[in-house]
Design an enzyme around this catalytic site. Sequence first.
Site, PDB file in Angstrom:
ATOM      1  N   PRO A   1     113.115  20.989  34.137  1.00  0.00           N
ATOM      2  CA  PRO A   1     114.060  21.323  35.207  1.00  0.00           C
ATOM      3  C   PRO A   1     113.386  21.172  36.565  1.00  0.00           C
ATOM      4  O   PRO A   1     112.273  21.661  36.770  1.00  0.00           O
ATOM      5  CB  PRO A   1     114.409  22.787  34.922  1.00  0.00           C
ATOM      6  CG  PRO A   1     113.242  23.325  34.155  1.00  0.00           C
ATOM      7  CD  PRO A   1     112.709  22.170  33.363  1.00  0.00           C
ATOM      8  N   MET A   2     114.058  20.491  37.501  1.00  0.00           N
ATOM      9  CA  MET A   2     113.483  20.267  38.825  1.00  0.00           C
ATOM     10  C   MET A   2     114.570  20.448  39.879  1.00  0.00           C
ATOM     11  O   MET A   2     115.591  19.756  39.852  1.00  0.00           O
ATOM     12  CB  MET A   2     112.870  18.865  38.910  1.00  0.00           C
ATOM     13  CG  MET A   2     111.631  18.693  38.046  1.00  0.00           C
ATOM     14  SD  MET A   2     111.019  16.982  37.980  1.00  0.00           S
ATOM     15  CE  MET A   2     112.164  16.271  36.768  1.00  0.00           C
TER      16      MET A   2
ATOM     17  N   CYS B   1     108.831  29.166  38.939  1.00  0.00           N
ATOM     18  CA  CYS B   1     109.023  28.498  40.226  1.00  0.00           C
ATOM     19  C   CYS B   1     108.389  29.315  41.350  1.00  0.00           C
ATOM     20  O   CYS B   1     108.667  30.507  41.483  1.00  0.00           O
ATOM     21  CB  CYS B   1     110.501  28.301  40.500  1.00  0.00           C
ATOM     22  SG  CYS B   1     110.836  27.465  42.067  1.00  0.00           S
TER      23      CYS B   1
ATOM     24  N   ASN C   1     103.745  22.023  29.603  1.00  0.00           N
ATOM     25  CA  ASN C   1     104.250  21.317  30.773  1.00  0.00           C
ATOM     26  C   ASN C   1     103.137  21.320  31.819  1.00  0.00           C
ATOM     27  O   ASN C   1     102.277  22.180  31.823  1.00  0.00           O
ATOM     28  CB  ASN C   1     105.506  22.036  31.294  1.00  0.00           C
ATOM     29  CG  ASN C   1     106.003  21.528  32.633  1.00  0.00           C
ATOM     30  OD1 ASN C   1     106.279  22.308  33.529  1.00  0.00           O
ATOM     31  ND2 ASN C   1     106.120  20.228  32.781  1.00  0.00           N
TER      32      ASN C   1
ATOM     33  N   GLY D   1     101.456  18.208  34.757  1.00  0.00           N
ATOM     34  CA  GLY D   1     100.513  17.115  34.940  1.00  0.00           C
ATOM     35  C   GLY D   1     100.529  16.045  33.875  1.00  0.00           C
ATOM     36  O   GLY D   1      99.641  15.183  33.857  1.00  0.00           O
TER      37      GLY D   1
ATOM     38  N   GLY E   1     107.905  16.183  33.848  1.00  0.00           N
ATOM     39  CA  GLY E   1     108.723  16.407  35.024  1.00  0.00           C
ATOM     40  C   GLY E   1     108.794  15.177  35.894  1.00  0.00           C
ATOM     41  O   GLY E   1     109.552  14.240  35.633  1.00  0.00           O
ATOM     42  N   ARG E   2     107.969  15.143  36.918  1.00  0.00           N
ATOM     43  CA  ARG E   2     108.034  14.055  37.877  1.00  0.00           C
ATOM     44  C   ARG E   2     107.751  12.685  37.278  1.00  0.00           C
ATOM     45  O   ARG E   2     108.312  11.679  37.720  1.00  0.00           O
ATOM     46  CB  ARG E   2     107.091  14.358  39.054  1.00  0.00           C
ATOM     47  CG  ARG E   2     107.761  15.299  40.027  1.00  0.00           C
ATOM     48  CD  ARG E   2     106.835  16.164  40.814  1.00  0.00           C
ATOM     49  NE  ARG E   2     107.646  17.061  41.645  1.00  0.00           N
ATOM     50  CZ  ARG E   2     108.258  18.163  41.174  1.00  0.00           C
ATOM     51  NH1 ARG E   2     108.115  18.512  39.918  1.00  0.00           N
ATOM     52  NH2 ARG E   2     109.006  18.899  41.974  1.00  0.00           N
TER      53      ARG E   2
END
Length: 346
Positions: free
Chosen positions: A26-27, A109, A220, A222, A242-243
């Site tokens: 989730p971002m 977060c 999660n 890196g 993620g990214r």
Amino acid sequence: MTKSAEKPGVQADSLYGRKPVFAVAPMIDWTDRHCRFLHRQISRHALLYTEMVVADAIIHGPRDRLLGHDVSEHPVALQLGGSDPDKLAEAVRIAEAYDYDEINLNVGCPSDRVQSGTFGACLMLTPETVAACIAAMKAVSKAPVTVKCRIGVDEQEPEQALPELITRVLDAGADAIWIHARKAWLKGLSPKENREIPPLDYDIVYRMKQRWPDVFIGINGGIQTLDQAEAHLAHVDGVMLGRAAYQNAAILADVDHRFHGEPSVEPDWTDLRDRMMAYTERHIANGGRLQHVARHMVGLFTGLPGARRYRQILSTDANKPGAGPEVIAAAFAAVDFMGQSERVSA
């Protein structure tokens, strides 16, 4: 949205019953419904997450806009933000009508907005509150209820803070734990810096799995490639990108083969183009803009010849008044897909 027996991908009752689980993290401002639709066209089985949605917003805000999604997005998880058990339970009750496969509580977060609401990563400091929230959510949820946390915050000792949090939330009924393998520094680092500066400690996540061998624990932080993801799965049950997945979504094309036993096939990018054009046409017909969808597609072909021109077309032309699906067709036409399998699966 009503419940359906025709969901693609992994069903809710078996979401954490089969391993491994590969997820896109989730971002905030990124994993909206348009992003998730794109990712689902590339991988049938990757677990997708919403942006964090604050419980108060669900209770008082535009529910369809916050919670609505396309049926094709399943399996899809709703990530909630909050620290009031009653409000979180009410948000879960409301979200039940939208048929999410998982409800996840954000305990990781570090943004200023989250800290001002005393939730997110700062909840690592009050594990008893997290446990109360999980118990309240479990009492009303038909879907699995999970936690996504950091290994600690500020001056906490992760070897003490992380096991305490895990113990409490498992006692409260949590179905799975996702751990971002960094501390969060609530004082002195920006959210961006918190994603990059605190050192990664994958080993502590591995140790948590060894300590709780029967609990689903995912990792999660890196992780840049599917090779790295596969290496982590020797130690934990799930892996979350993620990214890396957002900035080059084409790497998702090999997820179903590598992690879910599907046959290895060459991605059909022409078919993807046509599906995204049709989706965009529907979105525009309902009052949306091309850019709402196109912004998530900009990094799709990183590393392929023509990717720069592809990005230019989407970034520039999608913002023009009256821009339509033909912009997507023009952008795809700029890409040379020769050698794609070697380039996009790295």
